[in-house]
Design a protein around this motif. Structure first.
Motif, PDB file in Angstrom:
ATOM      1  N   LYS A 229      -4.068   5.192   5.916  1.00 53.57           N
ATOM      2  CA  LYS A 229      -4.945   4.791   4.897  1.00 53.57           C
ATOM      3  C   LYS A 229      -4.885   5.548   3.489  1.00 53.57           C
ATOM      4  O   LYS A 229      -4.871   5.576   2.076  1.00 53.57           O
ATOM      5  CB  LYS A 229      -5.940   4.485   5.897  1.00 53.57           C
TER       6      LYS A 229
ATOM      7  N   ARG B  11      -3.017   6.899  -3.371  1.00 51.26           N
ATOM      8  CA  ARG B  11      -2.282   6.435  -4.364  1.00 51.26           C
ATOM      9  C   ARG B  11      -2.970   5.608  -5.419  1.00 51.26           C
ATOM     10  O   ARG B  11      -2.575   5.185  -6.700  1.00 51.26           O
ATOM     11  CB  ARG B  11      -0.587   5.470  -4.231  1.00 51.26           C
ATOM     12  N   CYS B  12      -3.385   5.195  -5.550  1.00 53.46           N
ATOM     13  CA  CYS B  12      -4.129   3.509  -5.535  1.00 53.46           C
ATOM     14  C   CYS B  12      -5.101   4.303  -6.480  1.00 53.46           C
ATOM     15  O   CYS B  12      -5.383   4.612  -8.041  1.00 53.46           O
ATOM     16  CB  CYS B  12      -4.904   3.357  -4.694  1.00 53.46           C
TER      17      CYS B  12
ATOM     18  N   GLU C 286      -2.416   8.022   2.546  1.00 52.49           N
ATOM     19  CA  GLU C 286      -1.879   7.280   1.709  1.00 52.49           C
ATOM     20  C   GLU C 286      -2.015   6.699   0.025  1.00 52.49           C
ATOM     21  O   GLU C 286      -1.496   6.665  -0.718  1.00 52.49           O
ATOM     22  CB  GLU C 286       0.186   7.527   2.070  1.00 52.49           C
ATOM     23  N   SER C 287      -1.981   5.204   0.799  1.00 52.98           N
ATOM     24  CA  SER C 287      -2.563   4.278   0.492  1.00 52.98           C
ATOM     25  C   SER C 287      -3.779   4.509  -0.757  1.00 52.98           C
ATOM     26  O   SER C 287      -3.649   4.167  -2.121  1.00 52.98           O
ATOM     27  CB  SER C 287      -2.762   2.954   0.886  1.00 52.98           C
TER      28      SER C 287
END
Length: 294
Positions: free
Chosen positions: A99, A105-106, A101-102
């Motif tokens: 989570k 990134r967002c 990383e996601s």
């Protein structure tokens, strides 16, 4: 299938739509732009052919060269500030997992999905000399004066900060995608050989990212040259011509000053500069073959 693709009618039917799209969407507008650049057309009524007079006037136009200088500064900012940070952030994100990383990134990509108008007005409030966020932060650190971030002396640097920040997400995402396509076994082999993260980044990641860096840098330079919306909404090229960029100056001359022929001369020079920049960058990034090899 082989027989079908050897049929000239089939080949023509496949190629023709792309050729027509290129001719009517790209080539024809460029040819019309060259034609109008040789006239004194104001955007309405009749016009006269004046030859190269628009180009001669352009070579003496200080505002145009200010716009080119600002575009060059932005291109340097993209290449020397935005992209090194973007590739480092992309490499760090690649090391995260799950989570985290996601999420990050967002977060880094959020400015790119917000409307340009919202971004411009948001930064107008941040830069406001009376109640802006930046001046309030300075007051917290004991600064008693007031900085006008959009004055003639500071405006170009303030605009560059906004543009570099706003485009960061795209550059980071492209580098992130490029890093994700690198074979992980190369990193495993490097770790077995005792390479640390810095050595792995410099010896594996950067060399294998060269095609991605070439595309990203080329796009960044062209983006710097055609920057328009954010600048127009934030400063409209002012104060004076301090934050004038090539695209904003072209718009002002063609559609506000009613010098449509002159605006087309700017666009022709702009196209030539973009082509030269692309060729120059391709030369820089092209593979150097060892002497004696074919």
């Amino acid at each position: 299938m082989k027989k079908m693709y050897s049929n000239k009618l089939v080949i023509t039917s496949l190629v023709l739509p792309g050729v027509l799209l290129f001719v009517f969407a790209i080539l024809a507008p460029i040819c019309l732009s060259v034609y109008y650049s040789l006239t004194d057309y104001s955007g309405m009524g009749s016009w006269n052919m004046i030859g190269l007079d628009n180009y001669k006037a352009l070579m003496k136009d200080e505002a145009f060269f200010t716009a080119l200088r600002n575009s060059l500064l932005l291109a340097i900012g993209f290449i020397c500030i935005q992209h090194p940070l973007a590739i480092i952030v992309a490499a760090v994100l690649d090391k995260l997992s799950g989570k985290g990383e996601s999420f990050f990134r967002c977060v880094y990509f959020i400015p790119n999905v917000i409307s340009v108008a919202v971004i411009a007005y948001l930064w107008k409030f941040i830069y406001n000399p009376n109640f802006g966020l930046l001046n309030n932060i300075l007051k917290l650190f004991g600064y008693k004066g007031t900085v006008n971030w959009l004055s003639a002396e500071n405006a170009i640097w303030s605009v560059l900060v906004v543009l570099i920040w706003h485009g960061f997400g795209w550059g980071m995402l492209i580098y992130y995608s490029g890093i994700k396509n690198i074979d992980p076994t190369l990193y495993e082999a490097a770790a077995i050989d005792g390479a640390n993260q810095r050595q792995t980044f410099l010896r594996i990641t950067l060399p294998l990212m060269k095609p991605v860096i070439q595309v990203n840098v080329t796009m960044a330079v062209i983006s710097a040259l055609k920057q328009m919306e954010t600048v127009y909404l934030l400063t409209n090229g002012g104060p004076g011509n301090a934050t004038q960029f090539t695209a904003t100056y072209l718009y002002q001359q063609a559609f506000k000053a009613f010098r449509y022929g002159y605006g087309n001369a700017i666009s022709v020079v702009f196209i030539i500069i973009c082509l030269l920049a692309t060729v120059f960058l391709n030369k820089i990034f092209e593979e150097r073959r060892p002497e004696g090899r074919a």
